[in-house]
Scaffold this active site. Structure first.
Site, PDB file in Angstrom:
ATOM      1  N   GLU A 243       0.569  -0.732  -0.067  1.00 59.26           N
ATOM      2  CA  GLU A 243       0.176  -0.444  -0.100  1.00 59.26           C
ATOM      3  C   GLU A 243       0.497   1.740  -0.092  1.00 59.26           C
ATOM      4  O   GLU A 243       0.806   2.302  -0.411  1.00 59.26           O
ATOM      5  CB  GLU A 243      -1.185  -0.050   1.159  1.00 59.26           C
ATOM      6  CG  GLU A 243      -1.879  -0.805   1.084  1.00 59.26           C
ATOM      7  CD  GLU A 243      -3.136  -1.051  -0.045  1.00 59.26           C
ATOM      8  OE1 GLU A 243      -3.501   0.560  -0.109  1.00 59.26           O
ATOM      9  OE2 GLU A 243      -4.361  -1.847  -0.027  1.00 59.26           O
ATOM     10  N   ARG A 247       1.142   4.067  -3.146  1.00 58.55           N
ATOM     11  CA  ARG A 247       0.049   4.783  -2.958  1.00 58.55           C
ATOM     12  C   ARG A 247       1.174   6.051  -2.646  1.00 58.55           C
ATOM     13  O   ARG A 247       1.290   7.300  -3.228  1.00 58.55           O
ATOM     14  CB  ARG A 247      -0.678   5.058  -2.019  1.00 58.55           C
ATOM     15  CG  ARG A 247      -1.758   4.099  -1.761  1.00 58.55           C
ATOM     16  CD  ARG A 247      -3.230   4.487  -0.884  1.00 58.55           C
ATOM     17  NE  ARG A 247      -3.474   3.278  -0.662  1.00 58.55           N
ATOM     18  CZ  ARG A 247      -4.964   3.011  -0.885  1.00 58.55           C
ATOM     19  NH1 ARG A 247      -5.593   3.589  -0.048  1.00 58.55           N
ATOM     20  NH2 ARG A 247      -5.716   1.896  -0.534  1.00 58.55           N
ATOM     21  N   ASP A 375      -5.037  -9.808  -8.066  1.00 58.59           N
ATOM     22  CA  ASP A 375      -5.105  -8.548  -9.398  1.00 58.59           C
ATOM     23  C   ASP A 375      -3.657  -8.638 -10.159  1.00 58.59           C
ATOM     24  O   ASP A 375      -3.545  -8.713 -11.005  1.00 58.59           O
ATOM     25  CB  ASP A 375      -6.793  -8.020  -9.046  1.00 58.59           C
ATOM     26  CG  ASP A 375      -6.335  -7.575  -8.162  1.00 58.59           C
ATOM     27  OD1 ASP A 375      -5.042  -7.376  -7.169  1.00 58.59           O
ATOM     28  OD2 ASP A 375      -6.762  -6.424  -7.113  1.00 58.59           O
ATOM     29  N   GLU A 512     -11.049   1.113 -10.930  1.00 60.04           N
ATOM     30  CA  GLU A 512     -10.944  -0.320 -11.677  1.00 60.04           C
ATOM     31  C   GLU A 512     -11.796  -0.128 -12.973  1.00 60.04           C
ATOM     32  O   GLU A 512     -11.230  -0.619 -14.168  1.00 60.04           O
ATOM     33  CB  GLU A 512     -10.945  -1.765 -10.979  1.00 60.04           C
ATOM     34  CG  GLU A 512      -9.606  -1.913 -10.068  1.00 60.04           C
ATOM     35  CD  GLU A 512      -9.881  -1.640  -8.675  1.00 60.04           C
ATOM     36  OE1 GLU A 512     -11.506  -1.004  -8.469  1.00 60.04           O
ATOM     37  OE2 GLU A 512      -9.560  -0.824  -7.728  1.00 60.04           O
TER      38      GLU A 512
HETATM   39  C1  DMJ Z   1      -6.425   1.127  -5.075  1.00 65.95           C
HETATM   40  O1  DMJ Z   1      -5.706   0.914  -3.596  1.00 65.95           O
HETATM   41  C2  DMJ Z   1      -5.411   0.179  -5.789  1.00 65.95           C
HETATM   42  O2  DMJ Z   1      -6.026   0.615  -7.154  1.00 65.95           O
HETATM   43  C3  DMJ Z   1      -5.308  -0.861  -5.664  1.00 65.95           C
HETATM   44  O3  DMJ Z   1      -4.338  -2.323  -6.716  1.00 65.95           O
HETATM   45  C4  DMJ Z   1      -5.939  -1.867  -5.674  1.00 65.95           C
HETATM   46  N1  DMJ Z   1      -7.315  -0.772  -4.873  1.00 65.95           N
HETATM   47  C5  DMJ Z   1      -7.355  -0.352  -4.862  1.00 65.95           C
HETATM   48  C6  DMJ Z   1      -8.352   0.605  -5.606  1.00 65.95           C
HETATM   49  O4  DMJ Z   1      -9.521   0.078  -5.951  1.00 65.95           O
END
Ligand code: DMJ
Length: 610
Positions: A243, A247, A375, A512
């Protein structure tokens, strides 16, 4: 000489002092020895300590010829000093006042890249001390140092009403964040409060490039000042490596590449150094959590395993940090993980969602999914290949194999409308679950990107069909907002194709599907995709907009009872509004996928030649 200990003053006559009235006339050696014997035990101890202190200081400050060794991650789980681990925990600890130590990357950056858009700057290399140039050249992985234009990249600003409406939405959210949550991770827009997860001002760092792209100069400047003066990483708190990488590290690096402001890179280097010990497990697969102050890393408290998507969704950022600084350690550590996973056995390219950082092996019988925890493993296979100028072919091959595996094992169609969806394999592939996370809706965009880069056209058909199904997850809800998880009927043609369980009916303002719409619109020019995005934007305006921002919802199934959750995640500004803004712009006008590869949190990073 006077030494002070508490309130007590102790007189110490230093032997041999020429100003000492009691100075001995005997030979210096004898006199010293006599004086030493005259000292009390306490005075001697004090002198011993003084001597020890001087020796330690000399050792500590001695200039080092070598790179300091990587701090060792703590491989023992459940350390007492671990304060906080679960993402959802509320934490309002104020950041400590000391600003982060400036990194040792004070010199300017040289330009060695093949980018079309970013003009070269003839500048000096950073970070490398003696012989570092040779080090960089010797390392095949790090052969370019990217330096953005000093004046920053130019963006055209809004060109139509839809884009202006998105900017207005951003400003509304920003106003609430500034008023109630400034410097904290997230805004609570209903109660007018804040939420701290890592205490890193997530919303500010995550939003920098969105503001830059939207041309919001004033807001960008105030955010920049906060980062320069208040963002520091001496936070005695466990953070999630993935995260914080996507981010914060991604946010800082993209802000650097777009604005040309080296302050962002310096912050990124400081953070990168603190995250690096995560990789010091026996296998090289990183631990999921790390304390940014103590630099101790460990597996989650609830399990010895890391999530597969998390350990494989940090490579774009770590590589970019190396390429931007000339320091290869970041890229080396992260690339090893990809190579290690490349060599593990898989199911037609598909991977279980848990991996053990100690053994480096997947957890047997773990779920296989392109949704949560799986994912972005697939996303970063393709994007790393693109980032490295399409030279690391094993990544492309793993990606192609995985997509083929997904088409074979994970996709099915519903009986009534023949909606194509991507389900999950449970128990090591024994059971199929017709469940699709909203997170999976990133996939059409990634597939289309691959086709743009020359991969099989077959993927475009897959992308279009899946995009349509994702749209249905929105359109079939009375709020026109998708739930977190959708189930699909695969048996009975008389029953609805799509259904949503009460516990899955929340919407976190996730990006997404909008991300996929943006990619698909760029490559097809199909304006329907823009219209779908506009419908969803209007649904956010209707149900998620509150007086001080935008809120997650607990229930998309009932417009009269949406159960607002009082939370605005940083990705709403970083991703959701950014993709909407880009989607409504002219095709490929603003942010070219031929120049940038966009990380999993929507932060653009430059594409390199190799
Ligand atoms: C975001 O922090 C990123 O896109 C991550 O890869 C997946 N989840 C959230 C958004 O839904």
């Amino acid at each position: 000489m006077l030494g002070r200990l508490g309130k007590e003053y102790v007189s110490l006559n230093v032997p041999g002092d020429p100003f000492d009235p009691n100075r001995s006339k005997e030979g210096p050696r004898k006199s010293l020895w006599r004086r030493w014997n005259q000292l009390s035990r306490f005075q001697r101890s004090l002198l011993y300590m003084l001597l020890l202190g001087i020796i330690l200081a000399i050792i500590y400050f001695r200039p080092s010829q070598k790179q300091p060794p990587l701090p060792q991650a703590d491989s023992v789980k459940g350390e007492d000093d671990v304060e906080n681990e679960l993402p959802a925990v509320l934490h309002s600890a104020a950041p400590s006042p000391s600003p982060s130590k400036p990194s040792d990357t004070e010199k300017d950056l040289p330009k060695v890249d093949g980018s079309k858009d970013l003009p070269a700057q003839a500048e000096e290399p950073i970070i490398q001390k003696k012989n570092s140039k040779e080090q960089v050249e010797e390392n095949n992985d790090v052969e370019q140092i990217r330096s953005p234009p000093q004046e920053g990249v130019k963006f055209p600003g809004p060109s139509n009403e839809r884009q202006s409406a998105v900017i207005a939405a951003f400003k509304h959210a920003w106003k609430g964040y500034k008023k109630f949550a400034w410097g904290h991770d997230h805004l609570r827009p209903i109660t007018g409060g804040f939420h701290d997860w890592f205490s890193l001002g997530l919303t500010i760092v995550d939003s920098l490039d969105t503001m830059y792209i939207m041309g919001m100069k004033e807001e960008f400047t105030e955010a920049r000042e906060w980062v320069a003066n208040n963002l520091h990483f001496d936070v005695n708190k466990d953070v999630n490596l993935f995260e914080v990488t996507i981010r914060v590290l991604g946010g800082l690096l993209s802000a650097y590449h777009l604005s040309g402001d080296k302050m962002f890179l310096d912050k990124a280097v400081d953070l990168g150094n603190r995250l690096l010990p995560s990789f010091s497990s026996e296998s090289g697969v990183p631990y999921s959590d790390i304390n940014l102050m103590t630099r101790k890393a460990h597996a989650p408290k609830w399990s010895p395993d890391s999530s597969t998507s998390e350990v494989t969704t940090i490579q774009l950022e770590f590589r970019d940090l190396s390429r931007s600084t000339g320091d290869p350690r970041f890229e080396e550590a992260a690339s090893k993980v990809s190579l290690h996973i490349h060599n593990l056995p898989k199911t037609n390219g598909l991977v279980p969602i848990f991996i053990n950082a100690y053994t480096g092996q997947f957890r047997s019988y773990a779920t296989i999914t392109m949704g949560a925890r799986g994912d972005s493993y697939y996303e970063y296979l393709l994007k790393q290949w693109i980032q490295t100028g399409r030279t690391l072919d094993y990544l492309r091959d793993d990606y192609l194999e995985a997509i083929e595996g997904a088409m074979k094992h994970l996709t099915k169609r519903t009986p009534q409308n023949k909606y194509l969806f991507v389900g999950e394999l449970l128990a090591g592939g024994r059971d199929f679950k017709p469940k699709m996370d909203h997170l999976t809706c990133y996939l059409p965009g990634t597939l289309a990107l691959g086709v743009h880069y020359g991969l099989t056209q077959e993927h475009m058909k897959f992308a279009e069909d899946l995009l349509n199904t994702c749209f249905q997850t929105y359109a079939q809800q009375p709020t026109f907002l998708a739930p977190e998880i959708t189930y699909f009927n695969i048996q009975d043609a008389a029953t609805n194709d799509i259904y949503v369980k009460a516990n899955d009916a929340h919407n976190l303002l996730r990006p997404e599907f909008l991300e996929s719409l943006w990619y698909m619109y760029q490559f097809t020019g199909n304006k329907t995709y823009q219209d779908w995005g506009w419908q969803i934007f209007q649904a956010f305006e209707k149900y998620a907009k509150v007086m001080n921002g935008y809120t997650s919802l607990g229930n998309v199934r009932n417009p009269l009872n949406t159960k607002p959750r009082d939370m605005m995640e940083s990705f709403f500004l970083s991703e959701t509004l950014k993709y909407l803004y880009l989607l409504f712009g002219n095709k490929r006008e603003a942010l070219s996928v031929d120049t940038y590869v966009i990380n999993s949190e929507a932060h653009p990073l430059p594409i390199y030649d190799s």
